[in-house]
Design a protein around this motif. Sequence first.
Motif, PDB file in Angstrom:
ATOM      1  N   PRO A 315       0.833  -1.209   0.000  1.00 27.94           N
ATOM      2  CA  PRO A 315       0.000   0.000   0.000  1.00 27.94           C
ATOM      3  C   PRO A 315       0.866   1.257   0.000  1.00 27.94           C
ATOM      4  N   ALA A 316       0.395   2.282  -0.651  1.00 21.75           N
ATOM      5  CA  ALA A 316       1.134   3.546  -0.676  1.00 21.75           C
ATOM      6  C   ALA A 316       1.276   4.123   0.726  1.00 21.75           C
ATOM      7  N   SER A 317       0.337   3.813   1.616  1.00 20.75           N
ATOM      8  CA  SER A 317       0.383   4.346   2.967  1.00 20.75           C
ATOM      9  C   SER A 317       1.519   3.754   3.794  1.00 20.75           C
ATOM     10  N   ASP A 347       4.778   3.663  -9.444  1.00 20.35           N
ATOM     11  CA  ASP A 347       3.745   4.217  -8.574  1.00 20.35           C
ATOM     12  C   ASP A 347       2.397   3.971  -9.238  1.00 20.35           C
ATOM     13  N   GLY A 349      -0.588   4.472  -7.786  1.00 22.56           N
ATOM     14  CA  GLY A 349      -1.645   5.182  -7.082  1.00 22.56           C
ATOM     15  C   GLY A 349      -1.786   4.673  -5.663  1.00 22.56           C
ATOM     16  N   ARG A 350      -2.784   3.861  -5.409  1.00 24.05           N
ATOM     17  CA  ARG A 350      -3.007   3.309  -4.070  1.00 24.05           C
ATOM     18  C   ARG A 350      -1.988   2.224  -3.725  1.00 24.05           C
ATOM     19  N   GLU A 351      -1.331   1.681  -4.722  1.00 18.27           N
ATOM     20  CA  GLU A 351      -0.323   0.650  -4.496  1.00 18.27           C
ATOM     21  C   GLU A 351       1.000   1.077  -5.120  1.00 18.27           C
ATOM     22  N   SER A 393      -3.730  -7.466  -1.561  1.00 15.68           N
ATOM     23  CA  SER A 393      -4.836  -7.546  -2.499  1.00 15.68           C
ATOM     24  C   SER A 393      -6.044  -8.261  -1.935  1.00 15.68           C
ATOM     25  N   GLN A 396      -8.848  -4.721   2.452  1.00 13.52           N
ATOM     26  CA  GLN A 396      -8.998  -3.309   2.104  1.00 13.52           C
ATOM     27  C   GLN A 396      -7.787  -2.537   2.568  1.00 13.52           C
ATOM     28  N   ASP A 397      -7.557  -1.446   1.867  1.00 13.84           N
ATOM     29  CA  ASP A 397      -6.453  -0.560   2.244  1.00 13.84           C
ATOM     30  C   ASP A 397      -6.761   0.093   3.580  1.00 13.84           C
ATOM     31  N   LYS A 399      -6.019   3.004   6.244  1.00 15.55           N
ATOM     32  CA  LYS A 399      -5.493   4.357   6.356  1.00 15.55           C
ATOM     33  C   LYS A 399      -5.527   4.793   7.803  1.00 15.55           C
TER      34      LYS A 399
END
Length: 400
Positions: A315-317, A347, A349-351, A393, A396-397, A399
């Motif tokens: 995850p990008a987070s 990159d 986006g969300r991943e 995957s 859910q992501d 945050k």
Amino acid sequence: MPPTEQRPPVSRRRLGIFGVVAGIALVLVVITGIRAREDSSTKLKEWTDNQAVPTVAVALPDAKVVNPTIDLPGRLEAYYRAPIFARVSGYLKSWSADIGARVKAGQVIAEIEAPDLDQQLLQARADLASQEASAKLSEATLTRRKTLIASNFVSMQEIDERSADLSNKKAAVNSGQANVERLEALAGYKKITVPFDGVVTARDTDVGALINAGGGSGPAMFVVSDISKLRVYVNVPQNYVPSIKIGAKAVITMPEYPSRTFAATVEASSQSVDISSGTTRMQLALDNSKGELMPGGYANVRLTLQSDTVPLHIPASALIFNQNGLRVATVGADDKILFKPVTIARDLGREIEIASGLAADDRIIVAPPDGIADGDKVRVAGAGAKSKPEKVSEKQDVKG
């Protein structure tokens, strides 16, 4: 009056026993109170320490290929393109093919009037005739002289001189003949012909225009392009070049056809990196037998990426960027923080696709809290606390 009854005196021994028991009871009460307070303090400290340990959610990097393609801008070019310049100087007498005209190989599309060249050709032919006449006379003279050798009217010296003169005259004839052929060949270029089947994509001349021979004194008279097949040029970032193989398929989309796609194939690579852009130029072949696409147009090129290894995604987070660089916080087997430096491949986006720095079994913190440091103890929440955590995957992501 009856005599007063007197109670027997309490023995000093019993008083002593009573005092000892009362003292012991008092000591027990004091000790119990102290122990209760110590237990309460210990429990409060443990609760405070537990509250100070941050709770984190972890996940394993996802080894599933999310998007094995890359979109890049490209430019269409004709597969064959010939700027046509004049080989002779003069004035344009006529032309017969305008822009957009389909032409065939060998077709005459313009004619140049070159009076200077015509006069040079006439002069060269006249010079050749004179040289041929001189050579013929020299040959006849030599023949006659040879018949007089037996009567001693001529010497061998004169025969040799006449033979040398004839050789010079024949060489002059050959030179004149070559000059005539050269001028005749140039005269043939007064007619502008098409080198291959194609379309006239540019015309920069008109009747009466002064034509200069050569290609360095102005624009081409005509540009003929073969657009039945197009070349697509695209600049690929250096890190993606190993993932794009010769023969790989690509999908082309054009702004004038928003609902259509066109298939192309990677044909060649420049095998070098442009130092100003950090990209490698690649060439794709695109069939255009219907003539729907135009050279010079913009295209969006979707290239298929091929990799020998399956990339990891997080995850990008989970990324942390500070004075120590780009890192990811992981949780070791002892539930302690371990930072790992990583490099990004793409990159999404969300991943984020990771190029290096992580292993498939690393437990990464999905949303690392502020202030954590290497070696800090953490509490793992959810399924990751006692068993293998889910892949990115599969959940859910998270945050925050």
